[in-house]
Design a protein around this motif. Structure first.
Motif, PDB file in Angstrom:
ATOM      1  N   ILE A  41       1.084  -1.437   0.071  1.00  0.00           N
ATOM      2  CA  ILE A  41      -0.398  -0.001  -0.007  1.00  0.00           C
ATOM      3  C   ILE A  41       1.116   1.264  -0.336  1.00  0.00           C
ATOM      4  CG2 ILE A  41      -1.404   2.031   1.313  1.00  0.00           C
ATOM      5  CD1 ILE A  41      -2.432  -1.408   1.956  1.00  0.00           C
ATOM      6  N   GLY A  42       0.605   2.775  -0.547  1.00  0.00           N
ATOM      7  CA  GLY A  42       0.779   3.380  -0.824  1.00  0.00           C
ATOM      8  C   GLY A  42       2.551   3.506  -2.112  1.00  0.00           C
ATOM      9  N   LYS A  43       3.399   2.165  -2.479  1.00  0.00           N
ATOM     10  CA  LYS A  43       3.637   1.715  -3.808  1.00  0.00           C
ATOM     11  C   LYS A  43       3.308   1.754  -5.296  1.00  0.00           C
ATOM     12  CE  LYS A  43       6.640  -0.127  -0.619  1.00  0.00           C
ATOM     13  NZ  LYS A  43       7.728  -1.735  -0.730  1.00  0.00           N
ATOM     14  N   THR A  44       4.229   2.255  -5.593  1.00  0.00           N
ATOM     15  CA  THR A  44       4.528   2.075  -7.308  1.00  0.00           C
ATOM     16  C   THR A  44       3.935   0.620  -7.794  1.00  0.00           C
ATOM     17  OG1 THR A  44       5.628   3.346  -7.867  1.00  0.00           O
ATOM     18  CG2 THR A  44       5.077   2.318  -9.526  1.00  0.00           C
ATOM     19  N   ALA A  45       2.457  -0.141  -8.260  1.00  0.00           N
ATOM     20  CA  ALA A  45       2.038  -1.305  -8.880  1.00  0.00           C
ATOM     21  C   ALA A  45       3.339  -1.813  -9.307  1.00  0.00           C
ATOM     22  CB  ALA A  45       1.683  -1.047  -9.944  1.00  0.00           C
ATOM     23  N   PRO A  46       3.891  -2.925  -9.226  1.00  0.00           N
ATOM     24  CA  PRO A  46       4.630  -3.537  -9.898  1.00  0.00           C
ATOM     25  C   PRO A  46       4.698  -4.065 -11.292  1.00  0.00           C
ATOM     26  CG  PRO A  46       4.456  -4.319  -7.399  1.00  0.00           C
ATOM     27  CD  PRO A  46       3.396  -3.594  -7.260  1.00  0.00           C
ATOM     28  N   ALA A  47       5.459  -3.279 -12.505  1.00  0.00           N
ATOM     29  CA  ALA A  47       5.298  -4.218 -12.982  1.00  0.00           C
ATOM     30  C   ALA A  47       4.882  -5.509 -13.936  1.00  0.00           C
ATOM     31  CB  ALA A  47       5.914  -3.064 -13.907  1.00  0.00           C
ATOM     32  N   PHE A  48       4.552  -6.231 -14.684  1.00  0.00           N
ATOM     33  CA  PHE A  48       4.914  -6.756 -15.183  1.00  0.00           C
ATOM     34  C   PHE A  48       4.192  -6.550 -16.493  1.00  0.00           C
ATOM     35  CE2 PHE A  48       0.361  -7.639 -12.726  1.00  0.00           C
ATOM     36  CZ  PHE A  48      -0.180  -7.751 -13.973  1.00  0.00           C
ATOM     37  N   ASP A  49       5.008  -8.163 -17.127  1.00  0.00           N
ATOM     38  CA  ASP A  49       4.072  -8.177 -19.036  1.00  0.00           C
ATOM     39  C   ASP A  49       3.982  -9.469 -19.146  1.00  0.00           C
ATOM     40  OD1 ASP A  49       3.099  -7.198 -21.414  1.00  0.00           O
ATOM     41  OD2 ASP A  49       5.259  -6.601 -22.025  1.00  0.00           O
ATOM     42  N   LEU A  50       2.340  -9.962 -19.459  1.00  0.00           N
ATOM     43  CA  LEU A  50       2.193 -11.174 -19.079  1.00  0.00           C
ATOM     44  C   LEU A  50       0.671 -11.352 -20.506  1.00  0.00           C
ATOM     45  CD1 LEU A  50       1.628 -11.587 -15.834  1.00  0.00           C
ATOM     46  CD2 LEU A  50       3.717 -12.805 -17.299  1.00  0.00           C
ATOM     47  N   PRO A  51       0.958 -12.443 -21.419  1.00  0.00           N
ATOM     48  CA  PRO A  51      -0.213 -12.428 -22.166  1.00  0.00           C
ATOM     49  C   PRO A  51      -1.378 -13.395 -21.770  1.00  0.00           C
ATOM     50  CG  PRO A  51       1.809 -14.785 -22.003  1.00  0.00           C
ATOM     51  CD  PRO A  51       1.861 -13.531 -21.421  1.00  0.00           C
ATOM     52  N   LEU A  52      -1.901 -12.890 -22.116  1.00  0.00           N
ATOM     53  CA  LEU A  52      -3.752 -12.876 -22.044  1.00  0.00           C
ATOM     54  C   LEU A  52      -4.169 -14.539 -22.161  1.00  0.00           C
ATOM     55  CD1 LEU A  52      -5.846  -9.900 -23.003  1.00  0.00           C
ATOM     56  CD2 LEU A  52      -4.373 -10.126 -21.173  1.00  0.00           C
ATOM     57  N   LEU A  53      -4.729 -14.743 -20.663  1.00  0.00           N
ATOM     58  CA  LEU A  53      -5.392 -16.002 -20.994  1.00  0.00           C
ATOM     59  C   LEU A  53      -6.480 -16.429 -22.444  1.00  0.00           C
ATOM     60  CD1 LEU A  53      -5.578 -18.269 -18.769  1.00  0.00           C
ATOM     61  CD2 LEU A  53      -7.437 -17.980 -18.088  1.00  0.00           C
ATOM     62  N   ASP A  54      -7.119 -15.477 -22.574  1.00  0.00           N
ATOM     63  CA  ASP A  54      -8.237 -16.260 -23.833  1.00  0.00           C
ATOM     64  C   ASP A  54      -7.590 -15.494 -25.249  1.00  0.00           C
ATOM     65  OD1 ASP A  54      -8.240 -13.316 -23.001  1.00  0.00           O
ATOM     66  OD2 ASP A  54     -10.379 -13.120 -23.083  1.00  0.00           O
ATOM     67  N   ASP A  55      -5.533 -14.387 -25.520  1.00  0.00           N
ATOM     68  CA  ASP A  55      -5.321 -14.345 -26.134  1.00  0.00           C
ATOM     69  C   ASP A  55      -4.275 -14.130 -25.956  1.00  0.00           C
ATOM     70  OD1 ASP A  55      -4.458 -13.760 -28.815  1.00  0.00           O
ATOM     71  OD2 ASP A  55      -6.161 -11.650 -29.003  1.00  0.00           O
ATOM     72  N   ARG A  56      -3.391 -15.562 -26.286  1.00  0.00           N
ATOM     73  CA  ARG A  56      -1.827 -15.018 -26.331  1.00  0.00           C
ATOM     74  C   ARG A  56      -0.904 -14.491 -26.976  1.00  0.00           C
ATOM     75  NH1 ARG A  56       0.129 -17.589 -21.856  1.00  0.00           N
ATOM     76  NH2 ARG A  56      -0.929 -18.816 -20.707  1.00  0.00           N
ATOM     77  N   LYS A  57      -1.272 -14.423 -27.790  1.00  0.00           N
ATOM     78  CA  LYS A  57      -0.557 -13.271 -28.635  1.00  0.00           C
ATOM     79  C   LYS A  57      -0.661 -11.548 -27.781  1.00  0.00           C
ATOM     80  CE  LYS A  57      -1.730 -15.867 -33.028  1.00  0.00           C
ATOM     81  NZ  LYS A  57      -3.275 -16.220 -34.064  1.00  0.00           N
ATOM     82  N   GLN A  58      -1.880 -10.975 -26.993  1.00  0.00           N
ATOM     83  CA  GLN A  58      -2.091  -9.833 -26.243  1.00  0.00           C
ATOM     84  C   GLN A  58      -1.524  -9.794 -25.191  1.00  0.00           C
ATOM     85  OE1 GLN A  58      -5.573  -7.403 -26.496  1.00  0.00           O
ATOM     86  NE2 GLN A  58      -6.593  -8.429 -28.174  1.00  0.00           N
ATOM     87  N   ASN A  59      -0.692  -9.182 -24.912  1.00  0.00           N
ATOM     88  CA  ASN A  59       0.033  -8.470 -23.469  1.00  0.00           C
ATOM     89  C   ASN A  59      -0.948  -7.748 -22.308  1.00  0.00           C
ATOM     90  OD1 ASN A  59       1.848 -10.718 -24.261  1.00  0.00           O
ATOM     91  ND2 ASN A  59       3.236  -9.859 -23.428  1.00  0.00           N
ATOM     92  N   PHE A  60      -0.995  -8.487 -20.987  1.00  0.00           N
ATOM     93  CA  PHE A  60      -1.375  -6.447 -20.418  1.00  0.00           C
ATOM     94  C   PHE A  60       0.150  -5.938 -19.348  1.00  0.00           C
ATOM     95  CE2 PHE A  60      -2.580  -4.973 -16.536  1.00  0.00           C
ATOM     96  CZ  PHE A  60      -3.755  -4.426 -16.246  1.00  0.00           C
ATOM     97  N   ALA A  61      -0.040  -5.182 -19.116  1.00  0.00           N
ATOM     98  CA  ALA A  61       1.064  -4.911 -18.308  1.00  0.00           C
ATOM     99  C   ALA A  61       0.222  -3.956 -18.007  1.00  0.00           C
ATOM    100  CB  ALA A  61       1.558  -3.826 -19.102  1.00  0.00           C
ATOM    101  N   PRO A  62       0.437  -3.478 -16.008  1.00  0.00           N
ATOM    102  CA  PRO A  62       0.054  -2.259 -15.359  1.00  0.00           C
ATOM    103  C   PRO A  62      -0.168  -0.886 -15.612  1.00  0.00           C
ATOM    104  CG  PRO A  62       0.847  -3.865 -13.950  1.00  0.00           C
ATOM    105  CD  PRO A  62       1.263  -4.219 -15.099  1.00  0.00           C
ATOM    106  N   LYS A  63       0.322  -0.595 -16.828  1.00  0.00           N
ATOM    107  CA  LYS A  63       1.311   0.343 -16.890  1.00  0.00           C
ATOM    108  C   LYS A  63      -0.369   1.081 -18.210  1.00  0.00           C
ATOM    109  CE  LYS A  63       4.621   0.225 -20.518  1.00  0.00           C
ATOM    110  NZ  LYS A  63       4.442  -1.563 -20.399  1.00  0.00           N
ATOM    111  N   ASP A  64      -0.276  -0.212 -18.567  1.00  0.00           N
ATOM    112  CA  ASP A  64      -1.764   0.305 -19.708  1.00  0.00           C
ATOM    113  C   ASP A  64      -3.078   1.137 -18.813  1.00  0.00           C
ATOM    114  OD1 ASP A  64      -0.527  -1.526 -20.893  1.00  0.00           O
ATOM    115  OD2 ASP A  64      -1.429  -3.762 -21.568  1.00  0.00           O
ATOM    116  N   LEU A  65      -3.300   1.157 -18.226  1.00  0.00           N
ATOM    117  CA  LEU A  65      -4.337   1.386 -17.164  1.00  0.00           C
ATOM    118  C   LEU A  65      -3.736   2.726 -16.314  1.00  0.00           C
ATOM    119  CD1 LEU A  65      -6.360  -2.083 -15.765  1.00  0.00           C
ATOM    120  CD2 LEU A  65      -6.970   0.056 -17.696  1.00  0.00           C
ATOM    121  N   THR A  66      -2.503   2.985 -16.878  1.00  0.00           N
ATOM    122  CA  THR A  66      -2.498   4.166 -15.750  1.00  0.00           C
ATOM    123  C   THR A  66      -3.742   5.405 -16.222  1.00  0.00           C
ATOM    124  OG1 THR A  66      -0.201   4.188 -16.826  1.00  0.00           O
ATOM    125  CG2 THR A  66      -0.819   5.664 -15.706  1.00  0.00           C
ATOM    126  N   GLY A  67      -3.941   6.094 -15.820  1.00  0.00           N
ATOM    127  CA  GLY A  67      -4.766   7.165 -15.534  1.00  0.00           C
ATOM    128  C   GLY A  67      -6.459   7.018 -15.157  1.00  0.00           C
TER     129      GLY A  67
END
Lengths: 187, 176
Positions: A41-67
């Protein structure tokens, strides 16, 4: 006579000591020994970059949801208490108040996909953390765990264990709907 | 019957002294024996967060296995013990360390026993001094002549205690 009352007080000291001890230990019994204070709590969300379960070609990273203010829910198909909280996650997703990302922790894809097909998918993205490395970055101890991340990418809330309707109403909803902190948002 | 009890006792001792970590831990290869020693001491000092009364060395929880692997890899890539412990603390908090660090929240834990000992010692000294004073001020001995005579006779007949006639307060009283 004074010394006699003094003597009586002296005999009361062990009793008072005992009562104080009993109260202290009694309070201790009501606490959850498994509850570990979160360091996130109070820390920057740790980064990761992982493929999506239903579409392995796409990735998700926490920075995608900045804002945006969003929820990270750590789950697995093998996790029993995840079943209890899943309907509540579905309700929360249906309310449209907040995007929920489901980090699929140490799971196998077919089981996880089937699990979501049977129970409904409340997640806007389901990054697959098959090895649990993102889980370690987030300090995950046991699934399910739920985090709220604010617009700046800072973790503002963490809950270990299944969420309940009461918890959502009392603790999470105020954080989900609170306006963004202008002091943090405009640096 | 006796031999059965003895066997049971021996079995219990054997259990108590068996190395608990040997059963579950996977073998990790280190080229450097010093690194291996540091690895062993680190996984002994770090707590498994899933089964909280076990250390990483003694736990077969998947998370403990992952954390052992991270510890080994960090050691091999040249990380210091402090760096590894910091890595763990950033993610799981001070709780991950079996020996809690000294800070505001743990000050009572670290200093409490010493404070208690000090308080007991001070209380003991005050109590002993007060009792000594009370004993000196007690008028009862001076009043009871019969007892005083008895004590004098006892002291007089005991060769070890009656070491000459040293002038002291009590002695003067007796001689009156």
């Amino acid at each position: 006579m004074r010394s006699a009352s003094k003597m009586k007080l002296k005999y009361l000291i062990p009793l008072i000591g005992f009562l104080a001890m009993a109260v202290l230990l009694g309070i201790g019994l009501t606490l959850d020994p498994k509850a570990v204070p979160s360091t996130m709590i109070g820390k920057t969300a740790p980064a990761f970059d992982l493929p999506l379960l239903d579409d392995r070609k796409q990735n998700f990273a926490p920075k995608d949801l900045t804002g945006k203010r969003w929820i990270l829910n750590v789950w697995a198909s093998w996790c029993v208490s995840c079943r209890y909280e899943h309907p509540i996650l579905n309700e929360l997703a249906a309310s449209g108040a907040v995007p929920i990302v489901g980090l699929n922790y140490k799971d196998t894809d077919p089981e996880a996909i089937q699990w979501l097909a049977e129970r409904g998918n409340p997640y806007v993205a389901t990054p697959a953390d098959n090895k649990g490395s993102a889980g370690i970055e987030w300090g995950v101890i046991a699934v399910p765990e739920t985090f709220i991340i604010d617009e700046t990418g800072t973790v503002i809330y963490k809950h270990s264990g299944p969420i309940t309707r009461e918890l959502v109403a009392k603790e999470m909803w105020p954080l989900i709907t609170a306006p963004a902190n202008p002091a943090i948002q405009s640096p | 019957m006796k031999s059965i009890l003895l066997t049971c006792a021996l079995a219990l001792f054997a259990l108590a002294y068996a190395p608990q970590s040997a059963a579950v831990i996977e073998a990790v290869e280190f080229e450097n024996p010093k690194l291996e020693a540091r690895y062993r001491s680190l996984i002994d000092d770090l707590r498994c967060l899933v089964c909280q009364n076990q250390n990483l060395a003694g736990s077969d929880a998947p998370l403990a296995k992952d954390l052992r692997e991270i510890t080994a890899n960090m050691l091999k890539s040249g990380a210091s013990d402090t760096e590894i412990k910091t890595f763990m603390r950033e993610r799981y908090g001070d709780f991950v360390l079996y020996e809690p660090p000294f800070n505001a929240a743990t000050a009572f834990l670290w200093l409490g026993p010493f404070a208690l000992l000090l308080a007991v010692l001070v209380g003991l000294i005050i109590n002993i001094r007060r009792r000594q004073n009370e004993e000196l001020l007690k008028p009862t001995h001076a009043m009871n002549d019969g007892e005083r005579v008895k004590v004098r006779n006892l002291l007089h007949n005991s060769p070890e205690l009656d070491s000459g006639h040293q002038p002291g307060q009590n002695r003067q009283h007796i001689d009156n």
